[in-house]
Motif scaffolding. Structure first.
Motif, PDB file in Angstrom:
ATOM      1  N   GLN A  63       0.865  -1.178   0.000  1.00 15.11           N
ATOM      2  CA  GLN A  63       0.000   0.000   0.000  1.00 15.11           C
ATOM      3  C   GLN A  63       0.899   1.224   0.000  1.00 15.11           C
ATOM      4  O   GLN A  63       2.038   1.171   0.491  1.00 15.11           O
ATOM      5  CB  GLN A  63      -0.876   0.042   1.247  1.00 15.11           C
ATOM      6  N   LEU A  64       0.374   2.297  -0.518  1.00 16.41           N
ATOM      7  CA  LEU A  64       1.107   3.555  -0.479  1.00 16.41           C
ATOM      8  C   LEU A  64       1.221   3.983   0.981  1.00 16.41           C
ATOM      9  O   LEU A  64       0.217   4.038   1.686  1.00 16.41           O
ATOM     10  CB  LEU A  64       0.352   4.608  -1.296  1.00 16.41           C
ATOM     11  N   PRO A  65       2.435   4.233   1.472  1.00 18.00           N
ATOM     12  CA  PRO A  65       2.571   4.596   2.892  1.00 18.00           C
ATOM     13  C   PRO A  65       1.872   5.913   3.199  1.00 18.00           C
ATOM     14  O   PRO A  65       1.825   6.824   2.380  1.00 18.00           O
ATOM     15  CB  PRO A  65       4.071   4.696   3.110  1.00 18.00           C
ATOM     16  N   ASN A  92       3.844  13.961  -7.901  1.00 14.91           N
ATOM     17  CA  ASN A  92       2.975  12.927  -8.457  1.00 14.91           C
ATOM     18  C   ASN A  92       2.273  12.226  -7.298  1.00 14.91           C
ATOM     19  O   ASN A  92       2.926  11.636  -6.437  1.00 14.91           O
ATOM     20  CB  ASN A  92       3.810  11.933  -9.252  1.00 14.91           C
ATOM     21  N   PRO A  93       0.954  12.248  -7.234  1.00 20.72           N
ATOM     22  CA  PRO A  93       0.243  11.657  -6.090  1.00 20.72           C
ATOM     23  C   PRO A  93       0.394  10.138  -5.982  1.00 20.72           C
ATOM     24  O   PRO A  93       0.034   9.551  -4.975  1.00 20.72           O
ATOM     25  CB  PRO A  93      -1.216  12.055  -6.318  1.00 20.72           C
ATOM     26  N   ASN A  94       0.924   9.485  -7.005  1.00 14.98           N
ATOM     27  CA  ASN A  94       1.111   8.036  -6.965  1.00 14.98           C
ATOM     28  C   ASN A  94       2.425   7.621  -6.305  1.00 14.98           C
ATOM     29  O   ASN A  94       2.729   6.434  -6.218  1.00 14.98           O
ATOM     30  CB  ASN A  94       1.068   7.444  -8.372  1.00 14.98           C
ATOM     31  N   THR A 114      14.252   7.095  -0.228  1.00 14.57           N
ATOM     32  CA  THR A 114      13.771   6.392  -1.421  1.00 14.57           C
ATOM     33  C   THR A 114      12.396   6.928  -1.813  1.00 14.57           C
ATOM     34  O   THR A 114      11.790   7.693  -1.078  1.00 14.57           O
ATOM     35  CB  THR A 114      13.698   4.866  -1.157  1.00 14.57           C
ATOM     36  N   ILE A 115      11.951   6.506  -2.969  1.00 16.32           N
ATOM     37  CA  ILE A 115      10.615   6.844  -3.467  1.00 16.32           C
ATOM     38  C   ILE A 115       9.826   5.549  -3.550  1.00 16.32           C
ATOM     39  O   ILE A 115      10.324   4.544  -4.069  1.00 16.32           O
ATOM     40  CB  ILE A 115      10.691   7.516  -4.852  1.00 16.32           C
ATOM     41  N   MET A 116       8.606   5.563  -3.048  1.00 16.09           N
ATOM     42  CA  MET A 116       7.725   4.384  -3.150  1.00 16.09           C
ATOM     43  C   MET A 116       6.508   4.755  -3.971  1.00 16.09           C
ATOM     44  O   MET A 116       5.941   5.824  -3.792  1.00 16.09           O
ATOM     45  CB  MET A 116       7.305   3.914  -1.765  1.00 16.09           C
TER      46      MET A 116
END
Length: 120
Positions: A63-65, A92-94, A114-116
């Protein structure tokens, strides 16, 4: 006539002892630097394992944190570290920017950024 006995004078012995003492102190400082460096390297490696474990845990949730701050404990090789996660939005909202910090007491040992992305 009396002949002089040959040998070292007191001044020569003291100078030689001074030189040996300086060399021993320099060697001790070099040894201490190597020991401190090895300990620091060990701390950084353990902290990196802590940070990576927490980031992998976030990825496994799939899931998006959530945006915000959170703390986590970490025990590695008998050492207790504390960690903090900071999740912030990106343009970017994603995607989310995640910063994992691992602390030893109040000192930051390792920081991983990092980027998730979102899962679908």
């Amino acid at each position: 006539m009396k002949s002089r006995e040959r040998g070292f004078t007191l001044i020569e012995v003291l100078v030689a002892l001074g030189i040996v003492a300086i060399a021993l102190v320099a060697g001790l400082q070099a040894t201490m630097a190597l020991t401190n460096n090895a300990q620091r390297q060990s701390d950084v490696l353990l902290a990196q394992v802590c940070a990576e474990n927490e980031l992998v845990r976030l990825r496994l949730v799939r899931q998006l944190p959530a945006i915000g701050e959170a703390g986590f404990p970490c025990q590695q090789a008998g050492r207790a570290f504390t960690g903090s996660l900071s999740v912030s939005p990106t343009p970017n909202p994603n995607f989310r920017r995640v910063v994992a910090r691992v602390l030893d007491g109040e000192f930051t040992v390792m920081r991983v950024v990092t980027i998730m992305g979102g899962f679908q």
